[in-house]
Design an enzyme around this catalytic site. Structure first.
Site, mmCIF file in Angstrom:
data_model
loop_
_atom_site.group_PDB
_atom_site.id
_atom_site.type_symbol
_atom_site.label_atom_id
_atom_site.label_comp_id
_atom_site.label_asym_id
_atom_site.label_seq_id
_atom_site.Cartn_x
_atom_site.Cartn_y
_atom_site.Cartn_z
ATOM 1 N N GLN A 235 0.803 -1.216 0.000
ATOM 2 C CA GLN A 235 0.000 0.000 0.000
ATOM 3 C C GLN A 235 0.839 1.271 0.000
ATOM 4 O O GLN A 235 1.769 1.407 0.807
ATOM 5 C CB GLN A 235 -0.897 0.028 1.235
ATOM 6 C CG GLN A 235 -1.743 1.284 1.344
ATOM 7 C CD GLN A 235 -2.810 1.153 2.404
ATOM 8 O OE1 GLN A 235 -2.588 1.409 3.579
ATOM 9 N NE2 GLN A 235 -3.985 0.703 2.007
ATOM 10 N N HIS A 237 0.295 5.109 0.815
ATOM 11 C CA HIS A 237 -0.639 6.024 1.463
ATOM 12 C C HIS A 237 -0.620 7.341 0.692
ATOM 13 O O HIS A 237 0.451 7.851 0.366
ATOM 14 C CB HIS A 237 -0.198 6.230 2.914
ATOM 15 C CG HIS A 237 -1.200 6.966 3.755
ATOM 16 N ND1 HIS A 237 -1.517 8.282 3.544
ATOM 17 C CD2 HIS A 237 -1.950 6.557 4.797
ATOM 18 C CE1 HIS A 237 -2.430 8.657 4.435
ATOM 19 N NE2 HIS A 237 -2.707 7.622 5.207
ATOM 20 N N LEU A 247 4.104 10.558 7.316
ATOM 21 C CA LEU A 247 2.666 10.387 7.140
ATOM 22 C C LEU A 247 1.867 11.575 7.654
ATOM 23 O O LEU A 247 2.104 12.057 8.764
ATOM 24 C CB LEU A 247 2.244 9.131 7.903
ATOM 25 C CG LEU A 247 0.797 8.694 7.722
ATOM 26 C CD1 LEU A 247 0.593 8.181 6.311
ATOM 27 C CD2 LEU A 247 0.464 7.608 8.721
ATOM 28 N N ARG A 281 -7.234 3.971 -0.162
ATOM 29 C CA ARG A 281 -5.903 4.495 -0.438
ATOM 30 C C ARG A 281 -5.356 4.093 -1.793
ATOM 31 O O ARG A 281 -4.660 4.882 -2.443
ATOM 32 C CB ARG A 281 -4.957 4.026 0.669
ATOM 33 C CG ARG A 281 -5.298 4.668 1.991
ATOM 34 C CD ARG A 281 -4.507 4.082 3.130
ATOM 35 N NE ARG A 281 -4.846 4.765 4.377
ATOM 36 C CZ ARG A 281 -4.416 4.362 5.572
ATOM 37 N NH1 ARG A 281 -3.653 3.296 5.686
ATOM 38 N NH2 ARG A 281 -4.752 5.028 6.650
#
Lengths: 574, 232
Positions: A235, A237, A247, A281
């Site tokens: 994944q 983000h 993040l 996402r």
């Protein structure tokens, strides 16, 4: 040096600590961690933990289950997703009873906010499901679980780095680890071992992952004949700080922040007309890559804007204080008045060590367990995340399956004896350490790692095709040859972190190979795995889990069916 | 930009005494000091040793003295540090190797403060209720990441290593002022000792040092007041 325990847990993030709490008081248990427990990466989770409490609007665990399955592009094992979403509710209440300082509603209940892909009535509109403690939910979960371990006198080996898994007669017999403070190799003879060692995001250049997330747990079991499941699903983000990857929680968009391109356009209107910026996402990151490719990045560059300027000081200061501070510290801008430069950042491995519903590691498509071996958290693949994890579900996963693996292991150690230690149990680990320490090679680890991270970003991230993956596969062969010649200048024993970084790099190289080969073979697009040469999902051929084995001849594959109970695969639209 | 890092080096396995290593590097003004340390370790001298993990100020691994102030290496940018940057290990803890210090005693003091919720009344089926106002009372002290900057910067701790130190008191505060906690009496007993809260002389170094901007001195003051009033 040999120590004997009923159970040993590798990793002291949320999953490891939750497992330890089930064993404490019932068995002789030790937790090994390469970091002091409160430094674990669980602590960096920000936005919330998903649970259908219904504190701020109607909600049901079945809705959460549906969202999880759809979010995972139907590669989720639905029996596992049911457990995840049912047990999420009691888990959150447990955390509250242990003292977790959740933010509160005016009535004093646990506060909840919207998050990407979480909906009411099977996809109709966003729901408030993410239970949060400001934007430091992970920090509070990690602290709270560690505090319970202090209360329950759990025994920790802090700053011990796992090097090898011990297997005898097909049973787990323990692990070998290096004590960083002394450089000594320790053999832990155990009836049960629970791997809870986290992810491997450091194989990519731009990542939200800590320096320590180098896939140690996955690589160590892979080397011992255990497969890795669904590694091709990684994944990205959507909102990492430009270039740094730090993040910025989806909670920002949950509170109303908007993604914009160079024209100021809210481009998600074109990609996900109903959920907009709160689309899952995988979809959002792909949309961002497309915007950038089509020349709508900010100033023509490879980043976009996260616009929080309309949220107001109250929301930023009370509900998003940490990310507000990150933006100020690292970018020198005020998110109250300026949009924030962001780009997708490598975030989470959906794949990992395959387990059953009790965290038992399985060896093949018939779910044959290796007795005594468990895995939970990001290191594992149950699979509750399928091809794409929903925000907040990693925290649910670590706690629900950390607990289930701990409970099962607690029963297992009561009923079982120790498997015999193999002769010279630390032979492989000592050999690895000596080989690296005594290396006379000339390659710097950093040069190999830089190429790995840059090339993975370019060839095996959000968009992939046969050409890019084949090139990456070749590059990895070259890097492996260069690694054979790696040099370690520090010849000492005390906190030899240079040596450790070489061990970590070797782990990353192994896992990158599994990811790339798995992605090359999977000729479809599903969730986070997007093949430009096979842009659609192919349920007829690929509604199945990958099991990758790594041996003398490289990576080989077997496939495991997906468990479908309540929800038949449908086209995925938001 | 070019910067010079002056790093205190010391490996007791081979050095008789600490020495200064000087490293000139090219870097971006927006780089973290941690990025600069990594550059030195990865390109110039692999033996340089320090702890680090998350690299954005949450895990608390990389506290050190930077230009004489206790900071997290991942939370200060080079543009704020000048052309010559002095880097030393945290004061008050034994140096194990270079910038890496022995935190065992520090962490043991944290654990000695019973940093967990104490309750006697039965648990409700769902959550215990807590008003947003009650939750706000201890919000600041929930931010602590146990980096050690505050305790290491405290003159009272330098003078007497038996002092539990500000970090341990911050974590005691977090529970003492939590409306759900029922351990007030035993917490006050732990804090109301010679080496407990009374060694604090309200010098405010801890407030200046805290990378999480916790108002540590105020928290300690509230604990003192609670002891004197025998209630929170």
């Amino acid at each position: 040096m040999v120590q004997r325990y009923d159970a040993v847990i590798v990793g002291a993030g949320g999953a490891g600590l939750m497992a330890a709490l089930q064993l404490a008081g019932h068995a002789n248990v030790a937790v090994l961690s390469k970091l002091y427990p409160t430094r674990s990466h669980t602590g960096t989770a920000q936005g919330g933990i998903g649970a259908a409490l219904g504190n701020e609007g109607e909600d049901h665990w079945e809705w959460h289950m549906f969202d999880t399955i759809k979010g995972g592009d139907y590669l989720v094992d639905q029996d596992a997703a049911e457990i995840l979403c049912r047990e999420a509710v009691e888990t959150v209440y447990d955390l509250e009873h242990w003292g977790l300082p959740f933010s509160r509603t005016p009535e004093g209940k646990i506060a909840q906010r919207p998050f990407g892909g979480h909906t009411k009535e099977y996809g109709k509109s966003p729901v408030r499901r993410a239970c949060y403690a400001a934007d430091r939910t992970g920090h509070m979960i990690l602290q709270t679980c560690y505090q319970q371990c202090i209360k329950n006198q759990v025994h920790f080996y802090d700053e011990y780095h796992v090097l090898d898994l011990l297997v005898s007669d097909g049973r787990c017999a323990g692990v070998v680890a290096i004590c960083l403070a002394t450089g000594e190799i320790h053999t832990f003879h155990a009836k049960a071992v629970i791997f809870a060692a986290g992810g491997c995001g450091r194989m990519f250049r731009v990542t939200s992952n800590a320096h320590s997330l180098t896939g140690d747990g996955m690589a160590v079991v892979l080397r011992n004949g255990v497969p890795i499941e669904d590694m091709e699903f990684f994944q990205f983000h959507p909102t990492g700080i430009y270039k740094m990857g730090i993040l910025l929680s989806e909670a920002a968009r949950g509170e109303g922040a908007i993604l914009r391109n160079k024209d100021g356009e809210r481009f998600m209107e074109r990609y996900a007309p109903s959920l907009l910026d709160l689309a899952p996402r995988d979809l959002t990151s792909r949309a961002m890559y497309r915007e950038i490719r089509e020349g709508r990045g900010i100033g023509g560059k490879n980043y976009l804007h996260l616009d929080m300027t309309h949220l107001g000081a109250e929301v930023l200061d009370k509900k998003l204080p940490d990310i507000t501070e990150f933006v100020r510290t690292y970018l020198g801008i005020d998110p109250r008045t300026e949009p924030v430069p962001i780009q997708p950042t490598a975030h989470y491995a959906m794949g990992g060590i395959p387990t059953d519903l009790d965290g038992r590691v399985i060896m093949d498509e018939r779910n044959t367990p290796m007795p005594g071996l468990y895995a939970a958290g990001e290191v594992a693949c149950v699979s509750v995340h399928g091809a794409n994890r929903l925000g907040t579900n990693s925290l649910v996963d670590i706690l629900v399956f950390g607990r289930r693996s701990g409970r099962h292991a607690a029963r297992f150690v009561q009923e079982s004896d120790w498997a015999p230690l193999p002769p010279n149990p630390d032979e492989w680990a000592s050999g690895q350490i000596n080989r690296l320490r005594n290396s006379i090679g000339q390659e710097r680890a950093v040069d190999i790692r830089d190429v790995l991270q840059d090339e993975m970003m370019e060839k095996a991230s959000v968009f992939r095709d046969a050409a890019s993956l084949t090139a990456m596969s070749e590059k990895l062969k070259e890097l492996r040859q260069r690694f054979a010649n790696v040099k370690v200048e520090d010849k000492g024993t005390r906190y030899n972190t240079e040596l450790l970084e070489a061990v970590e790099l070797e782990n990353l190289l192994d896992l990158a190979e599994v990811l790339v080969e798995g992605a090359l073979v999977r000729q479809e697009s599903r969730g986070a795995h997007f093949r430009e040469d096979f842009p659609t999902r192919d349920d007829a051929n690929w509604l199945k889990h990958t099991l990758a084995y790594r041996g003398e001849k490289g990576v080989t594959f077997r496939y495991k069916p997906v468990t479908i109970t309540k929800f038949q695969p449908q086209e995925r639209k938001y | 930009m070019q910067v010079t890092l002056k790093i205190q080096r010391y490996n007791p396995e081979k050095d008789k005494a600490p020495w200064w290593g000087e490293y000139k590097i090219e870097a971006e003004p927006t780089d973290r000091l941690l990025d600069a340390l990594n550059y030195v370790k990865w390109h110039l001298d692999g033996t340089l040793t320090y702890r680090r993990s998350c690299a954005h100020g949450i895990c608390g691994s990389d506290a050190m003295q930077i230009n004489g102030a206790n900071r997290l290496a991942c939370k200060v940018l080079l543009r704020n540090l000048g052309q010559v940057i002095t880097v030393e290990p945290l004061r008050g803890y034994k140096v194990i190797k270079d910038l890496l210090v022995d935190m065992d005693a520090f962490l043991a003091r944290y654990r000695s403060m019973k940093p967990f919720l104490i309750t006697h009344s039965p648990q409700p089926e769902k959550e215990r209720l807590q008003s947003p106002e009650d939750r706000e009372r201890f919000d600041d002290t929930t931010k602590c990441i146990l980096c050690g900057c505050c305790t290491s910067g405290c003159p009272s701790f330098w003078a007497n290593g038996e002092y539990v130190g500000p970090a341990a008191i911050v974590n005691a505060h977090r529970f003492l002022f939590d409306s759900r906690d029922e351990g007030t009496v035993e917490r006050i007993e732990l804090l109301n000792t010679v080496d407990g809260v009374w060694r604090c002389r309200t010098i405010f170094n801890c407030v200046e040092a805290c990378p999480r901007e916790i108002n540590v001195t105020r928290a300690i003051g509230e604990v003192k007041k609670a002891i004197l009033m025998q209630k929170v």
